[in-house]
Every structure is written in C-alpha cells, then in structure tokens.
Design a protein around this motif. Structure first.
Motif, PDB file in Angstrom:
ATOM      1  N   THR A 134      -4.777   7.715  -2.517  1.00  0.00           N
ATOM      2  CA  THR A 134      -3.355   7.162  -2.135  1.00  0.00           C
ATOM      3  C   THR A 134      -3.062   7.849  -0.652  1.00  0.00           C
ATOM      4  OG1 THR A 134      -2.393   6.710  -4.312  1.00  0.00           O
ATOM      5  CG2 THR A 134      -0.822   7.198  -2.851  1.00  0.00           C
ATOM      6  N   THR A 190      -0.560  -1.312  -3.293  1.00  0.00           N
ATOM      7  CA  THR A 190       0.078  -1.331  -3.913  1.00  0.00           C
ATOM      8  C   THR A 190       1.526  -0.116  -3.396  1.00  0.00           C
ATOM      9  OG1 THR A 190      -0.726  -2.065  -5.956  1.00  0.00           O
ATOM     10  CG2 THR A 190       0.967  -0.266  -5.937  1.00  0.00           C
ATOM     11  N   THR A 191       2.497  -0.457  -3.042  1.00  0.00           N
ATOM     12  CA  THR A 191       3.418   0.139  -2.721  1.00  0.00           C
ATOM     13  C   THR A 191       4.740   1.057  -3.653  1.00  0.00           C
ATOM     14  OG1 THR A 191       5.120  -1.686  -1.923  1.00  0.00           O
ATOM     15  CG2 THR A 191       3.791  -1.023  -0.543  1.00  0.00           C
ATOM     16  N   ASN A 192       5.237   2.744  -3.497  1.00  0.00           N
ATOM     17  CA  ASN A 192       6.420   3.412  -3.626  1.00  0.00           C
ATOM     18  C   ASN A 192       7.103   3.459  -2.739  1.00  0.00           C
ATOM     19  OD1 ASN A 192       7.801   3.830  -6.345  1.00  0.00           O
ATOM     20  ND2 ASN A 192       6.445   5.684  -6.070  1.00  0.00           N
ATOM     21  N   ILE A 212       1.270   3.918  -0.929  1.00  0.00           N
ATOM     22  CA  ILE A 212       0.876   2.822  -0.971  1.00  0.00           C
ATOM     23  C   ILE A 212      -0.768   3.420  -1.119  1.00  0.00           C
ATOM     24  CG2 ILE A 212       0.148   3.090   1.425  1.00  0.00           C
ATOM     25  CD1 ILE A 212       0.061  -0.047   1.754  1.00  0.00           C
ATOM     26  N   THR A 213      -1.794   2.560  -2.078  1.00  0.00           N
ATOM     27  CA  THR A 213      -2.643   2.557  -2.813  1.00  0.00           C
ATOM     28  C   THR A 213      -2.986   2.232  -1.486  1.00  0.00           C
ATOM     29  OG1 THR A 213      -2.799   0.684  -4.163  1.00  0.00           O
ATOM     30  CG2 THR A 213      -1.680   2.537  -5.066  1.00  0.00           C
TER      31      THR A 213
END
Length: 114
Positions: free
Chosen positions: A33, A56-58, A51-52
């Motif tokens: 990440t 996948t984002t946060n 972001i992985t």
C-alpha cells in the motif's frame, strides 16, 4: 531498505491544482500500500489517501471529490492529483509505503494562498 523520493509541491492559489509524485526504490514486496499523509503547523499528521497494489483507494472525507490518488505499479510510483485546493490544504505532504514495514518520504511543502 526502501527509499521514497517525492516531488511536485509548491505554492498555488486557492482553487488551483498540484500533482504530487513519489517514487519508491529498494526491496519492495509485490503487494503493498502506498499513500499520502499531511501535517499542518501545530497539528497531528493525518491520512490523506492510500492505494493498494490492486487499486483499492481510501480518502479522508475532507479531500473526497477534489483529490485523486493513483499509482504505476511497474514504477513503484504513487501520484496525488489535487484539484480545487483550499488554504486548509496547506501542509507538508508525506508519501509512505507499507511493504515489509512502513517507510516515509522526506515530505514536500504544499502552500495554498487565499
């Protein structure tokens, strides 16, 4: 060891845009990440976005709809596109990578004038 080199900070007027980049080098696990934190004067460091490897984002709520995080896995590089910048976005932005452990970049200053 992992090294992170950031670029792209600077001074911009409110409503403007900046793009931060962070390139990682060294021994990096294939699944990791990457992301950005920021620290304003007198405040604690806070998460901005992550972001992985899989994409996948946060995001922290305060930047949703304005900032976009992306990455190039082949280059181990993460980007932060910052649009509609506000004075409260002023901070030192730190890149990080979570691989065998967390590593940090040296930080890049972002200043948004009103």
């Amino acid at each position: 060891q992992v090294q992170l080199v950031e670029s792209g900070g600077g001074l911009v007027q409110a409503g403007g845009s900046l793009r931060l980049s962070c390139a990682a080098s060294g021994i990096i696990l294939p699944f990791n990440t990457m992301g950005w934190y920021r620290q304003a004067p007198g405040k604690q460091r806070e998460l901005v976005a992550t972001i992985t490897t899989g994409g996948t984002t946060n995001y922290v709520d305060s930047v949703k709809g304005r900032f976009t995080i992306s990455r190039d896995n082949a280059k181990n590089t993460v980007y932060l596109q910052m649009n509609s910048l506000k004075p409260e976005d002023t901070a030192v932005y730190y890149c990080h990578i979570d691989t065998s452990r967390r590593y940090w970049g040296q930080g890049t200053q972002v200043t948004v004038s009103s």
